[in-house]
Design an enzyme around this catalytic site. Structure first.
Site, PDB file in Angstrom:
ATOM      1  N   ASP A 368      -0.986  -1.961   7.708  1.00  0.00           N
ATOM      2  CA  ASP A 368      -1.981  -2.924   8.207  1.00  0.00           C
ATOM      3  C   ASP A 368      -3.191  -2.942   7.274  1.00  0.00           C
ATOM      4  O   ASP A 368      -3.130  -2.502   6.115  1.00  0.00           O
ATOM      5  CB  ASP A 368      -2.347  -2.566   9.666  1.00  0.00           C
ATOM      6  CG  ASP A 368      -2.761  -3.764  10.491  1.00  0.00           C
ATOM      7  OD1 ASP A 368      -3.924  -4.186  10.372  1.00  0.00           O
ATOM      8  OD2 ASP A 368      -1.923  -4.295  11.248  1.00  0.00           O
ATOM      9  N   TRP A 479      -0.316 -12.047   9.281  1.00  0.00           N
ATOM     10  CA  TRP A 479      -1.412 -12.933   8.856  1.00  0.00           C
ATOM     11  C   TRP A 479      -2.485 -12.864   9.937  1.00  0.00           C
ATOM     12  O   TRP A 479      -2.305 -13.412  11.018  1.00  0.00           O
ATOM     13  CB  TRP A 479      -0.879 -14.349   8.701  1.00  0.00           C
ATOM     14  CG  TRP A 479      -1.865 -15.393   8.277  1.00  0.00           C
ATOM     15  CD1 TRP A 479      -3.084 -15.660   8.841  1.00  0.00           C
ATOM     16  CD2 TRP A 479      -1.725 -16.341   7.212  1.00  0.00           C
ATOM     17  NE1 TRP A 479      -3.698 -16.699   8.194  1.00  0.00           N
ATOM     18  CE2 TRP A 479      -2.887 -17.147   7.192  1.00  0.00           C
ATOM     19  CE3 TRP A 479      -0.726 -16.603   6.277  1.00  0.00           C
ATOM     20  CZ2 TRP A 479      -3.078 -18.187   6.279  1.00  0.00           C
ATOM     21  CZ3 TRP A 479      -0.919 -17.642   5.376  1.00  0.00           C
ATOM     22  CH2 TRP A 479      -2.084 -18.412   5.382  1.00  0.00           C
ATOM     23  N   ASP A 480      -3.580 -12.238   9.613  1.00  0.00           N
ATOM     24  CA  ASP A 480      -4.641 -12.020  10.595  1.00  0.00           C
ATOM     25  C   ASP A 480      -5.774 -13.023  10.375  1.00  0.00           C
ATOM     26  O   ASP A 480      -5.864 -13.672   9.317  1.00  0.00           O
ATOM     27  CB  ASP A 480      -5.170 -10.577  10.423  1.00  0.00           C
ATOM     28  CG  ASP A 480      -5.772 -10.011  11.695  1.00  0.00           C
ATOM     29  OD1 ASP A 480      -6.080 -10.777  12.617  1.00  0.00           O
ATOM     30  OD2 ASP A 480      -5.959  -8.767  11.753  1.00  0.00           O
ATOM     31  N   ASP A 550      -4.864  -7.284  21.028  1.00  0.00           N
ATOM     32  CA  ASP A 550      -5.220  -5.937  20.574  1.00  0.00           C
ATOM     33  C   ASP A 550      -5.225  -4.962  21.745  1.00  0.00           C
ATOM     34  O   ASP A 550      -5.365  -3.758  21.557  1.00  0.00           O
ATOM     35  CB  ASP A 550      -6.606  -5.941  19.919  1.00  0.00           C
ATOM     36  CG  ASP A 550      -6.524  -6.407  18.468  1.00  0.00           C
ATOM     37  OD1 ASP A 550      -5.407  -6.540  17.948  1.00  0.00           O
ATOM     38  OD2 ASP A 550      -7.588  -6.647  17.866  1.00  0.00           O
TER      39      ASP A 550
HETATM   40  C1  DGJ Z   1      -7.170  -7.309  14.224  1.00  0.00           C
HETATM   41  C2  DGJ Z   1      -5.726  -7.198  14.606  1.00  0.00           C
HETATM   42  O1  DGJ Z   1      -5.519  -7.744  15.873  1.00  0.00           O
HETATM   43  C3  DGJ Z   1      -5.301  -5.739  14.552  1.00  0.00           C
HETATM   44  O2  DGJ Z   1      -3.982  -5.614  14.988  1.00  0.00           O
HETATM   45  C4  DGJ Z   1      -5.485  -5.232  13.159  1.00  0.00           C
HETATM   46  O3  DGJ Z   1      -4.599  -5.868  12.288  1.00  0.00           O
HETATM   47  C5  DGJ Z   1      -6.917  -5.429  12.719  1.00  0.00           C
HETATM   48  N1  DGJ Z   1      -7.356  -6.786  12.898  1.00  0.00           N
HETATM   49  C6  DGJ Z   1      -7.091  -5.051  11.272  1.00  0.00           C
HETATM   50  O4  DGJ Z   1      -8.338  -5.321  10.814  1.00  0.00           O
END
Ligand code: DGJ
Length: 728
Positions: A368, A479-480, A550
Site C-alpha cells: 500500500d 487506485w486511491d 476504511d
Molecule cells: C486510504 C485508503 O482507504 C487506505 O486503505 C489506505 O490505502 C490509505 N489511504 C493509504 O494512504
C-alpha cells in the site's frame, strides 16, 4: 421487440420481461410520459395517462398545443426544459446568444436499433446486438438550433433501462449549457418512500428511508468526486414496499463527479425525479458544431421489493458494466499491508509478509501507500512515482521477484490524481495543481489535487505509472483518492470555460483509467477513496472491485455492506479480515465473505489458533467463491432494523446451494430465534452440510430454521452462524 413505436398513436413502448415504460409524442411535438411499472400485456388506453389534473390560471398554456387542458407546467414530460412554461425542476437549460435561457425541445424523429452505442469519454453499460435494443429520439430547439438526442437502451432480461443524452449545437452561435440532466422520471402520485445511501468517512452507505413530501428533495455532491456523503443511487419504494414485496424504482447514475438526484413533488402531488450532473457550478460552452454527452442513468423496476431491485442491479452491473476481464475471472486472495504496517515497511518486512501469507494460503501481497519518492508519512511525495530504494533495497523488481519466487503475486498502491506541495512534481509544475488565481490553496491530508482536465498532466502521470508498471510484474493496482476539490479552477481553461472544470476533471480521470486499463488489461484494478468515498457505477466500469470502507470493524461493516448492496454486487465490495478485536476472527471472515475477501493485518501477530482459522477461511473463500460472486443476494434482517442481529444469504442461480450467515451484534432479547430463509426452491430438499439434517426449501422459507439458544453461551455478542445448504 422490446422497443416499439405505434405510428397511429405516436406512442413508444419499452418492454422488459417484467416492466413497461411508455410515452408519446403529443400534437405540439412534446414527449409526454405515460407509464412506468409492471408489464402491460396490452397498452390499450395508456394514452389517457398523460393527464395529471387540470392546470389553474397561473400555469402558462402552451402555444403549440390546442388542448386547453395541456400545460408544460403540469404534464408529465419525458425531458422537461426550462423557461417555456414548466415551473418545476427541469432537465435542460440552454442559454442562447440573446442571453435568455428559454429552452423548448420538439420532436424531430427517432430510430430504433439493436445493441447499444458507447458514450464518448464516459463509462456506461454495454451490450452486444441481441442483448439489448436502443431507441434514439431527436428533439430540436428551434431558436438556438440545439438538437438533443435522448438515448434509451432496454435490457429486456433485466427489467432495466439505460438512459443518456447527447446535445449538438447545430445553430450558428455558441450556447451555454446550464443544466444538463441525463434522465427524467415522472411518477404519478407521491405515495413513495425515498431510499438512499448516506454516510461519511468510515461510515459509508447507510440506508435511509423516508416518505416523500411536497416540494424539493434529493441528494447531490459538490465535492468533485461522488464522496461518501451520498451515493449516486436512490430508490423510490411505493409505500408498503418491503424487502421482497411491493414496487420499487431504482435510479443509479454512472458518474463519479458532482451528481444530482433531484426530486420534486408538485402541488398536485405528482413526483418528478431528475438524474444527472449537479447544475451547481456547472456551465458548458458549446460552440457551433460541438457536442456534449451526458452521463448515463440506469433505471430498474421491481415488483419484488427492494431485494428484487438490488438483484437486478447486481446482475446488470456484473454482466453489462464491469468490463474488466477480472469481473468474472477468479480473483486472487490478497493481503494488504496498510493496516499492518502503514508507512513503516521495507523489502524485508514485505517479503516476510509474503512468506507468512504463503503458509496461510493467501495468493497476493499488496504494497500500500509509502513505496515511492520520499514518502515516510502522509505529508510528502504524492506525484513522485519513483520507487524509494532506501525502503525497497535492491529496487522493486528484486522485491517482486523475491515475492513471486514464494509463489505470491504482487500488487501496488497509487494515488494518481494527487500531489503534495512537498514533492518534486510540485516544485517542477506548480501550475498543474487545481487552484483559483489570487486565492490560497486549501490542503486536505496535506495534499492538493492535480488538474486532471489537462492532457499534459495526465500524460505525465500515465508516463510515470507506465515506467514502473511496464518494468515490473505488477498484477494488481489500488487506485486511491484521498481528498475532495476546493478552489475548483484550472489554470489551463479560459474564464468563460471555468464552469466546465468539474466535469472536465471527471472526464480526465476516466481518460487516465481508460489508458491504464487498456495498456495493462491483465491488471486487476481496485478503486478506493479513503475507503468507499467513490463507490459508484462509473468506477465499476474500470475496476471490478472497490474498497468499501476504511472501517474494517465487522459489526460496523454490516451497515456499510447492507447499504452498498442496495445497488452494487457482492463481487465489487472490497472487504478484508483485519485485526479488529470486536469479534473473533471467524465472524470477521463471515462478514468479509460478503465481498471480495482478503486480509489487512500483520500475519505475524496471529496466534496459532487464528492461523488455523485463517487456513479454514481461505478454503471457504474458494469453496463459496461462485456462490458469493455470482449468486443471488437475499437480505433477511438489516442491522439498521434490528438492534441485536442481522442475517443474509446467497443462493446459487440454479437454487442448488445457499450460504446463510447471521451475525449477533448484541445478545438478543429473545432466546427463541427462527430465521425464515428466502430465495430457495420450495420443492427442493436441502442438506445442512454441517449437521446432515434435511429440510425442504419450503420448510426453511415458510417455517424457518431454528437458531434458538441451546445454552447460555449461544447468541453471544459478536458471534456468527454460517450454514451451507446443498440441494439433494
Ligand atoms: C486510504 C485508503 O482507504 C487506505 O486503505 C489506505 O490505502 C490509505 N489511504 C493509504 O494512504
Amino acid at each position: 421487440m422490446p422497443v416499439r413505436y405505434d405510428e397511429k398513436t405516436k406512442i413508444f413502448t419499452l418492454n422488459t420481461k417484467g416492466s413497461t415504460y411508455a410515452f408519446g409524442v403529443n400534437p405540439g411535438g412534446y414527449l409526454v410520459h405515460l407509464y412506468y411499472g409492471k408489464k402491460l400485456p396490452s397498452t390499450e388506453g395508456v394514452e389517457k395517462l398523460w393527464f395529471r389534473g387540470v392546470y389553474d390560471s397561473l400555469s402558462p398554456q402552451s402555444p403549440y398545443v390546442e388542448d386547453p387542458c395541456f400545460s408544460l407546467d403540469i404534464a408529465p414530460l419525458e425531458f422537461p426544459c426550462s423557461g417555456a412554461g414548466d415551473m418545476r425542476i427541469t432537465a435542460l437549460s440552454v442559454r442562447g446568444k440573446e442571453g435568455n435561457a428559454v429552452t423548448d425541445l420538439h420532436y424531430k424523429g427517432h430510430r430504433i436499433f439493436d445493441g447499444k452505442p458507447a458514450l464518448q469519454g464516459l463509462p456506461a453499460t454495454f451490450a452486444k446486438e441481441g442483448e439489448a435494443q436502443s431507441l434514439e429520439i431527436a428533439l430540436e430547439d428551434r431558436v438556438t438550433g440545439v438538437t438533443a438526442f435522448l438515448l434509451y437502451t432496454v435490457f429486456e432480461n433485466y427489467n432495466a433501462m439505460a438512459r443518456s443524452l447527447r446535445l449538438e449545437n447545430r445553430g450558428a452561435a455558441p450556447v451555454d449549457l446550464e443544466r444538463v440532466y441525463s434522465a427524467c422520471l415522472e411518477l404519478p402520485g407521491m405515495d413513495f418512500d425515498m431510499v438512499h445511501l448516506h454516510g461519511r468517512w468510515a461510515k459509508e452507505n447507510t440506508v435511509a428511508r423516508h416518505a416523500l413530501h411536497h416540494g424539493l428533495q434529493g441528494i447531490r455532491s459538490r465535492r468533485g468526486m461522488t464522496g461518501p456523503n451520498h451515493n449516486p443511487f436512490l430508490a423510490l419504494a411505493r409505500q408498503g414496499t418491503a424487502e421482497e414485496t411491493g414496487e420499487a424504482y431504482g435510479v443509479s447514475l454512472v458518474y463519479s463527479g458532482n451528481f444530482a438526484l433531484d426530486l420534486e413533488v408538485d402541488e398536485r402531488g405528482s413526483t418528478r425525479v431528475l438524474a444527472g450532473i449537479n447544475p451547481d457550478e456547472f456551465r458548458w460552452r458549446l460552440e457551433p458544431g460541438e457536442g456534449f454527452t451526458a452521463p448515463e442513468a440506469v433505471l430498474v423496476y421491481s415488483d419484488e421489493g427492494l431485494g428484487g431491485m438490488s438483484r437486478t442491479f447486481h446482475k446488470l452491473y456484473l454482466n453489462h458494466l464491469m468490463r474488466s476481464p477480472w469481473a468474472k475471472k477468479k480473483r486472487p486472495l490478497l493481503i494488504n499491508s496498510w493496516e499492518a504496517a502503514l508507512f513503516d515497511f521495507d523489502d524485508e518486512k514485505l517479503v516476510n509478509f509474503a512468506k507468512a501469507a504463503k503458509e496461510l494460503g493467501i495468493e497476493m501481497l499488496v504494497m500500500d501507500d509509502g513505496w515511492f519518492g520520499d514518502r515516510h508519512d502522509d505529508r510528502r511525495a504524492l506525484g513522485d512515482w519513483q520507487v524509494n530504494e532506501e525502503k525497497l533495497k535492491g529496487g522493486l523488481s528484486s522485491l517482486i521477484k523475491r515475492v513471486n519466487d514464494l509463489g505470491i503475486k504482487f500488487g501496488i498502491w497509487y494515488e494518481p490524481e494527487m500531489i503534495n506541495p512537498d514533492s518534486d512534481l510540485y516544485r517542477a509544475h506548480p501550475d498543474w495543481v487545481v487552484c483559483a488565481p489570487g486565492r490560497e490553496k486549501s490542503l486536505s491530508r496535506h495534499q492538493c489535487v492535480l488538474d486532471m482536465t489537462r492532457e499534459d498532466v495526465r500524460d505525465n502521470i500515465f508516463g510515470q505509472m507506465c515506467d514502473v508498471i511496464s518494468k515490473n510484474n505488477i498484477e494488481y493496482i489500488k487506485w486511491d483518492c484521498n481528498r475532495h476539490i476546493s478552489e475548483a479552477a484550472s489554470l489551463a481553461l479560459p474564464p468563460e470555460r471555468q464552469g466546465e472544470f468539474f466535469h472536465r476533471y471527471v472526464l480526465g480521470v476516466y481518460d487516465l483509467m481508460d489508458r491504464l486499463t487498456a495498456a495493462f488489461p491483465h491488471i486487476l484494478l481496485e478503486n478506493c477513496s479513503s475507503g468507499g468515498g467513490r463507490f459508484d457505477p462509473g468506477m465499476l466500469y474500470y475496476s471490478p472491485q472497490i474498497w468499501a470502507s476504511d472501517n474494517t470493524d465487522p459489526i460496523e461493516r454490516l451497515t456499510i455492506q447492507f447499504g452498498a448492496s442496495m445497488c452494487y454486487p457482492a463481487s465489487s465490495l472490497g472487504a478484508h479480515v483485519s485485526a479488529c478485536p470486536r469479534t473473533d476472527i471467524n465472524t470477521r471472515a463471515a462478514v468479509a465473505l460478503w465481498g471480495t475477501f482478503g486480509y489487512e493485518l500483520d500475519p505475524y501477530k496471529l496466534t496459532e489458533e487464528e492461523k488455523e482459522a485463517v487456513k479454514a477461511q481461505v478454503a471457504d473463500y474458494h469453496k463459496y467463491y461462485d456462490l458469493t460472486h455470482y449468486g443471488d443476494l437475499y437480505r433477511l434482517t438489516a442491522p439498521t432494523e434490528n438492534p441485536f442481529l442481522c442475517d443474509w444469504m446467497f443462493v446459487s442461480e440454479d437454487k442448488g446451494e445457499a450460504l446463510y450467515t447471521r451475525v449477533i451484534m448484541r445478545r438478543p432479547d429473545k432466546t427463541y430465534q427462527l430465521a425464515r430463509l428466502r430465495g430457495l426452491s420450495p420443492d427442493k430438499i436441502y442438506r445442512d452440510e454441517e449437521t446432515g439434517e434435511l429440510y425442504s426449501g419450503a420448510v426453511l422459507m415458510y417455517g424457518g430454521l431454528d437458531l434458538s439458544a441451546r445454552s447460555w453461551q449461544d447468541l453471544g455478542d459478536g458471534t456468527c452462524v454460517v450454514k451451507h445448504f446443498i440441494a439433494q
